[in-house]
Each structure stands twice: as structure tokens, then as C-alpha cells.
Design an enzyme around this catalytic site. Structure first.
Site, short mmCIF file in Angstrom:
data_model
loop_
_atom_site.label_atom_id
_atom_site.label_comp_id
_atom_site.label_asym_id
_atom_site.label_seq_id
_atom_site.Cartn_x
_atom_site.Cartn_y
_atom_site.Cartn_z
N LYS A 68 -29.01 -22.13 55.77
CA LYS A 68 -28.90 -21.80 54.34
C LYS A 68 -28.75 -23.07 53.51
CE LYS A 68 -27.12 -17.22 55.27
NZ LYS A 68 -25.97 -16.42 55.66
N GLN A 112 -19.77 -15.74 54.96
CA GLN A 112 -20.45 -15.41 56.21
C GLN A 112 -19.61 -14.42 57.02
OE1 GLN A 112 -23.56 -16.54 56.86
NE2 GLN A 112 -23.65 -15.37 58.75
N ASP A 135 -25.05 -11.54 48.12
CA ASP A 135 -25.28 -10.70 49.30
C ASP A 135 -25.33 -9.21 48.92
OD1 ASP A 135 -25.64 -11.79 51.84
OD2 ASP A 135 -23.52 -12.33 52.05
N1 GUN Z 1 -23.70 -12.10 58.93
C1 GUN Z 1 -24.83 -11.61 59.47
N2 GUN Z 1 -25.77 -11.37 58.52
C2 GUN Z 1 -25.19 -11.73 57.35
C3 GUN Z 1 -25.66 -11.72 56.00
O1 GUN Z 1 -26.78 -11.34 55.69
N3 GUN Z 1 -24.77 -12.18 55.07
C4 GUN Z 1 -23.54 -12.59 55.41
N4 GUN Z 1 -22.74 -12.97 54.43
N5 GUN Z 1 -23.07 -12.59 56.63
C5 GUN Z 1 -23.91 -12.18 57.60
#
Ligand code: GUN
Length: 306
Positions: A68, A112, A135
Site C-alpha cells: 500500500k 489493517q 475501507d
Molecule cells: N485485512 C485483510 N483485508 C483487509 C482490507 O481490505 N482492509 C483492511 N483494513 N484490513 C484487511
């Protein structure tokens, strides 16, 4: 003409699906975003800013987070990567979120998941400002999404939808089957397809007649997290298959000893489907592209409201 016409299906009995190239589409979107950001910063205005918080030292989470960060740098974003120790308390994490909610350089906040078990995930997700919730994990935004409001949309489902749009695949009036009911993919995917006027069915681990439901589906989104769970023989002729699964399975022939497979039995499904996403290189790369897109949208909205 006649026997010499180049009819692959006639001679070989096999018609393969068009492979949806998520890697290429995601690069295209990331390029479009980078161009927009350059136009913004050329005027002297601040770039979009994304903060990613990771609590603990999960290797998998660190791999996601560094991908990211790299994507942010390539697109010209301001990016903050905040790595907190596993012992971080809920109060300390809430304080960090509050700081970021009030930081004018930050337009998107991503925590995350999963979080360590001593932290209440709902309390954390609810603390993220709805305007910065890239998200779409804050329950308020989840509600707005279901109400059909103009709000940020969760990255993986909106990435899958974007693939349908970029390949000009019609959705309205189609029978769409979403296999999986997670809060991150299955449920919001069903909502987004409903918003596009598909007739949506949600199947899950307790569904009894999955093969039958698959045979009736024009679009299948597989997000159940079980390797090759959906059999090629269940796929209706000309179905569109979007495979969100990324499962690691043993493969002694691979130098790594494993390979990634989706939730769909790809080789067999590709003989019946009209379009199909591969794993890897299908829906997966779209998540980061949509995260950047959401951060850019959040920036525009935040600046227009202030
Ligand atoms: N953990 C696994 N997939 C994701 C996601 O799309 N966003 C976040 N914040 N954590 C994750």
C-alpha cells in the site's frame, strides 16, 4: 466457410473464457490517479494523504502494508505508515485515530485487520471519521452504503465491480450469486450488485443447494476462502466469474512449495464462462487501486466541505 472456417469450438470442442486482466486494469487506474494527483500538486495544492496503521508484527499484514505504501508513493500521495507494537492498548490506538482524524494532511485512514484480540475491533472501526474511512468499515458508512447513499465504498467489492464496468459487462437484471457473507467482501458485494440492479442471491457455508444456485447464475462472485470450492461443472454456459479467493495450497512442483488458487476450479470454469478472473492477477490487484481512488475522493469531499 464450411469445414475450413476457423471455428475453435467446433474443432477442439473447447471455448475458453476471456480472462479479465485485473493487474492491467489496476495499473491503468493507478496511472489515471497519478495523473490527477500531478494536476493537483502542480497548482501547489496538497496531495491526497493516506495513513495506514498496523498493530503487531504479522508478516502477512506487513507485506500488505508495504504494498500500500509503495502504491501511494507511485501515485504521488502523502503516506504515513504507523507500526504499533502488539501490546498497544485500545486507548492508545483510539488516541492515534483521533490524531489522524484531526490531521489536515490525512484524508484516508486504514487500520489493517485483524487486530490483536485484546482490542475491540468495532470500537476502533467506529472511531475512524466517516469522511476518512477509505475501507468503508465504519458501521455508519456500511449503513450509508446499504441506503444507496453517495459514500465511500469498500475496496475489494468496488474493485470487482469496476472490473465488470471496464469490461462493459452488463449487470442490470442479471442473476448474481455472491458466495460468502463476510463483512469485508460478501455482504458489501451483494449490496453493490443490488445497487446496480442485479437480482442478488447470497450463498454461504450453510447453503444446501450451491450447485443448483450456480447453474442459475449469470454472474458469480466467489469469496468463501476455500480453495477451488466452486466446481467448474456447476458454472452455467457464458457465466461471468469473479474470484476473490486467494488460497495458498501445497505445490511440490513450485520452487516455493506452494501456489495460489482461487475459490473456483479455474481450468474447468474457464471452459464454460464468458469472462473469468484468474488468481493471482484478477480481483486482488484492484483492492489497492480502489484504496487510492477512495483516498482521492475523500480528499475532494473533505476540501469541498471545508
Ligand atoms: N485485512 C485483510 N483485508 C483487509 C482490507 O481490505 N482492509 C483492511 N483494513 N484490513 C484487511
Amino acid at each position: 466457410m464450411g469445414v475450413y472456417s476457423p471455428c475453435k469450438s467446433f474443432f477442439q470442442g473447447i471455448k475458453l473464457a476471456t480472462i479479465i486482466n485485473g493487474k492491467e486494469i489496476s495499473q491503468q487506474i493507478r496511472g489515471e490517479i497519478a495523473n490527477t494527483v500531478k494536476t493537483i500538486t502542480d497548482t501547489g495544492a496538497p496531495p491526497p494523504g493516506l495513513a495506514v496503521i498496523i498493530v503487531g508484527d504479522s508478516k502477512a499484514s506487513q507485506v500488505y502494508v508495504s504494498a500500500k505504501k509503495k502504491a501511494c508513493e507511485q501515485a504521488g500521495f502523502y503516506s504515513l505508515e504507523i507500526i504499533l507494537p502488539a501490546e498497544t492498548t485500545q486507548a492508545q490506538l483510539l488516541q492515534k485515530i483521533d490524531d489522524l482524524n484531526n490531521d489536515a494532511k490525512i484524508h484516508g485512514i486504514l487500520i489493517q485487520l485483524p487486530l490483536p484480540s485484546h482490542i475491540n475491533e468495532s470500537a476502533i472501526l467506529e472511531a475512524i471519521s466517516t469522511d476518512k474511512d477509505v475501507d468503508c468499515f465504519n458501521p455508519k458508512n456500511f449503513g450509508y452504503l446499504n441506503l444507496g447513499a453517495d459514500c465511500l465504498q469498500p475496496c475489494t467489492p468496488s474493485g470487482a465491480l469496476e472490473l465488470l464496468k471496464r469490461y462493459q459487462i452488463p449487470i442490470e437484471g442479471k442473476n448474481a450469486l455472491v458466495v460468502g457473507r463476510s463483512n469485508i467482501v460478501g455482504k458489501p458485494m451483494a449490496t453493490l450488485l443490488t445497487r446496480e440492479n442485479a437480482t442478488v442471491t447470497i450463498a454461504h457455508s450453510r447453503t444446501k443447494n450451491l450447485p443448483e444456485l450456480c447453474k442459475n447464475a449469470d454472474i458469480i462472485v466467489a469469496a468463501i476462502g476455500k480453495p477451488e470450492f466452486i466446481k467448474g461443472a456447476w458454472i452455467k454456459e457464458n457465466c461471468v466469474v469473479l474470484d476473490v479467493g486467494t488460497n495458498s495450497v501445497n505445490d511440490p512442483t513450485s520452487p516455493k512449495g506452494y501456489k495460489l488458487v482461487g475459490d473456483v476450479e479455474y481450468e474447468e470454469a474457464a471452459k464454460r464462462a464468458s469472462f473469468i478472473t484468474p488468481v493471482p492477477g484478477g480481483v486482488g490487484p484492484m483492492t489497492i487501486a480502489m484504496l487510492l481512488s477512495n483516498t482521492l475522493k475523500a480528499r475532494e469531499k473533505l476540501l469541498n466541505n471545508n
